[in-house]
Design an enzyme around this catalytic site. Structure first.
Site, PDB file in Angstrom:
ATOM      1  N   SER A 122       0.783  -1.243   0.000  1.00 55.48           N
ATOM      2  CA  SER A 122       0.000   0.000   0.000  1.00 55.48           C
ATOM      3  C   SER A 122       0.808   1.282   0.000  1.00 55.48           C
ATOM      4  CB  SER A 122      -0.971   0.004   1.187  1.00 55.48           C
ATOM      5  OG  SER A 122      -2.087  -0.812   0.891  1.00 55.48           O
ATOM      6  N   LYS A 125       0.233   3.706  -2.828  1.00 54.18           N
ATOM      7  CA  LYS A 125      -0.757   4.781  -2.813  1.00 54.18           C
ATOM      8  C   LYS A 125      -0.089   6.161  -2.789  1.00 54.18           C
ATOM      9  CE  LYS A 125      -4.534   2.114  -0.725  1.00 54.18           C
ATOM     10  NZ  LYS A 125      -4.010   0.766  -0.521  1.00 54.18           N
ATOM     11  N   SER A 179      -6.007   3.520   4.201  1.00 56.79           N
ATOM     12  CA  SER A 179      -5.478   2.739   3.080  1.00 56.79           C
ATOM     13  C   SER A 179      -6.596   2.065   2.286  1.00 56.79           C
ATOM     14  CB  SER A 179      -4.491   1.675   3.588  1.00 56.79           C
ATOM     15  OG  SER A 179      -3.657   1.237   2.543  1.00 56.79           O
TER      16      SER A 179
END
Length: 434
Positions: A122, A125, A179
């Site tokens: 993640s 991102k 997230s």
């Protein structure tokens, strides 16, 4: 040479080799930086807690020489690189690769395999944020679609409702605090133009190229695993630096809690979300960052903090958490970085567009800049210091022999081998806060 751990070897085996053209400037940078001294026997091992040595299911992709030299030839190492001024050894961590850099000057203070391929989870991102923040009006109200909510079951989500109407700022908060993978899909779709989500992912890869992150390739906007998706600790530092230049990002990533509005027409109540990045609550001067985890990537982390007017960023990939969570390993490395002299460096973070400009004959002096010899605006490489930039300190690896950790790693290796044959790899049900 560092032994490839089972999960890291598998991650590398699934990555597509990066094809980066060897520009004259990059080729010259490798030659210019060749005087950086190495101890006999090659680079010293990183002070990490290694996984048990096992035969990888497939050889990792071949290294790309040009990409590994970005930022300075001293960074082209699988082991530890620290400045000559370092008097303390970096703390032992389980991350297979990491880097500490100055957000303002761009000086790289040290790292472990900074250009080694890794899987982002993640922290990907952040590339989405660097790409889409300038494109999207935070006050615009948009509608969540069924495609936005088409995420892997059990993977991290904010809880946004199909057909719900939300301001883009709310979706950003859901992305960076919780997230949310559905938030990532929505933002990529909204910023991707006529091609929607696919256009958004393409824009992310274009932005990575512009930033100089030549070892980064996005397949999903969220960081959920996909064949051919990869990054490096160095690239993550470039991406994080671009994010922290955006005032909106600095505000979002430092937000502790936020309210997601209710959707009366859908019978959805309002609810509160909290920031998963524990660095904000436990590290004085913390500025924010991003956590990540998938079965393939293991734990990944990017964090930044300020101390004494100095802002540092840490990036790490492939961490395990038998004793320290990702943010705690990041905090330990930040402490080490803040303990270094302000003029210490082993290389530099290149500026956006610099590598493309260096590819043209008019870009004189680019070779020395990429080799880490350029003036960092108060940051690092001293004139005439090129011969000793990146002098590594020999350190011993700390070996954890706990039977439980060994057994857990072997179990994960077997699971990962099975997962490598699957067309889509799902994110484990592990909190994004590591």
């Amino acid at each position: 040479m560092r032994t490839w751990g089972p999960s890291v070897a598998l991650a590398a085996a699934l990555l597509l080799p990066l094809s980066t053209p060897v520009t004259p400037a990059v080729a010259a940078a490798r030659t210019a930086g060749g005087s950086a001294r190495r101890l006999p026997g090659g680079a010293p091992p990183c002070p990490n807690v290694p996984a048990p040595a096992t035969r990888p299911p497939q050889a990792p992709p071949p290294p790309e020489p040009a990409a590994r030299s970005v930022g300075g030839a001293a960074l082209d190492t699988t082991g530890l690189v620290v400045p000559p001024a370092a008097t303390a050894t970096p703390p032992p961590v389980t991350a297979t690769s990491w880097l500490v850099a100055d957000l303002d000057t761009g000086a790289v203070l040290g790292g472990c395999g900074p250009h080694e391929y890794g899987v982002p989870a993640s922290v990907q991102k952040l590339l989405l944020a660097a790409t889409m923040l300038p494109r999207l009006d935070p006050n615009r109200e948009v509608t969540m679609t069924a495609g936005d909510l088409a995420i892997e079951p059990g993977s991290s989500a904010v809880g946004l409702a199909e057909g719900g109407h939300y301001r883009i700022e709310t979706i950003w908060l859901g992305l960076l605090l919780k997230s949310g993978n559905e938030a990532a899909n929505a933002l990529a779709r909204l910023g991707g133009g006529p091609d929607g989500l696919a256009g958004g992912v393409r824009a992310m890869n274009e932005e990575a190229h512009r930033l100089g992150a030549r070892q980064t390739h996005a397949v999903t906007p969220s960081g959920l695993d996909g064949p051919g998706q990869f990054t490096s600790a160095y690239d993550l530092a470039l991406i994080a630096r671009a994010c922290f230049r955006e005032p909106a990002f600095r505000r979002y990533t430092a937000t502790r809690t936020a309210q997601v509005p209710g959707q009366p027409a859908l019978h959805e109540k309002a609810f509160q979300i909290q920031n998963d990045n524990m660095l904000l609550d436990h590290y004085p001067g913390a500025l924010g960052g991003k956590t990540g985890f998938t079965d393939l990537a293991r734990h990944t982390y990017v964090g930044a903090a300020e101390r004494g007017g100095r802002r540092l960023v840490v990036t790490l990939l492939g961490a395990e958490i038998p004793t320290q969570r990702g943010w705690q390993q990041g905090a330990a490395l930040l402490d080490w970085g803040f303990g270094l002299p302000r003029d210490a460096s082993v290389g530099r973070l290149v500026e956006p567009g610099e590598l493309d400009r260096a590819a043209t004959p008019a870009a004189t002096g680019a070779a020395s800049a990429l080799a880490g010899h350029a003036d960092l605006g108060g940051g690092a490489a001293r004139p005439g210091a090129g011969s000793d930039v990146g002098l590594p300190l020999a350190v011993g690896a700390v070996v954890v022999t706990g039977g439980a950790v060994l057994l857990a790693r072997r179990r994960r290796h077997a699971t990962a081998v099975a997962l490598s044959a699957a067309p889509g790899l799902r994110e484990a049900d592990v909190p994004e806060g590591d």
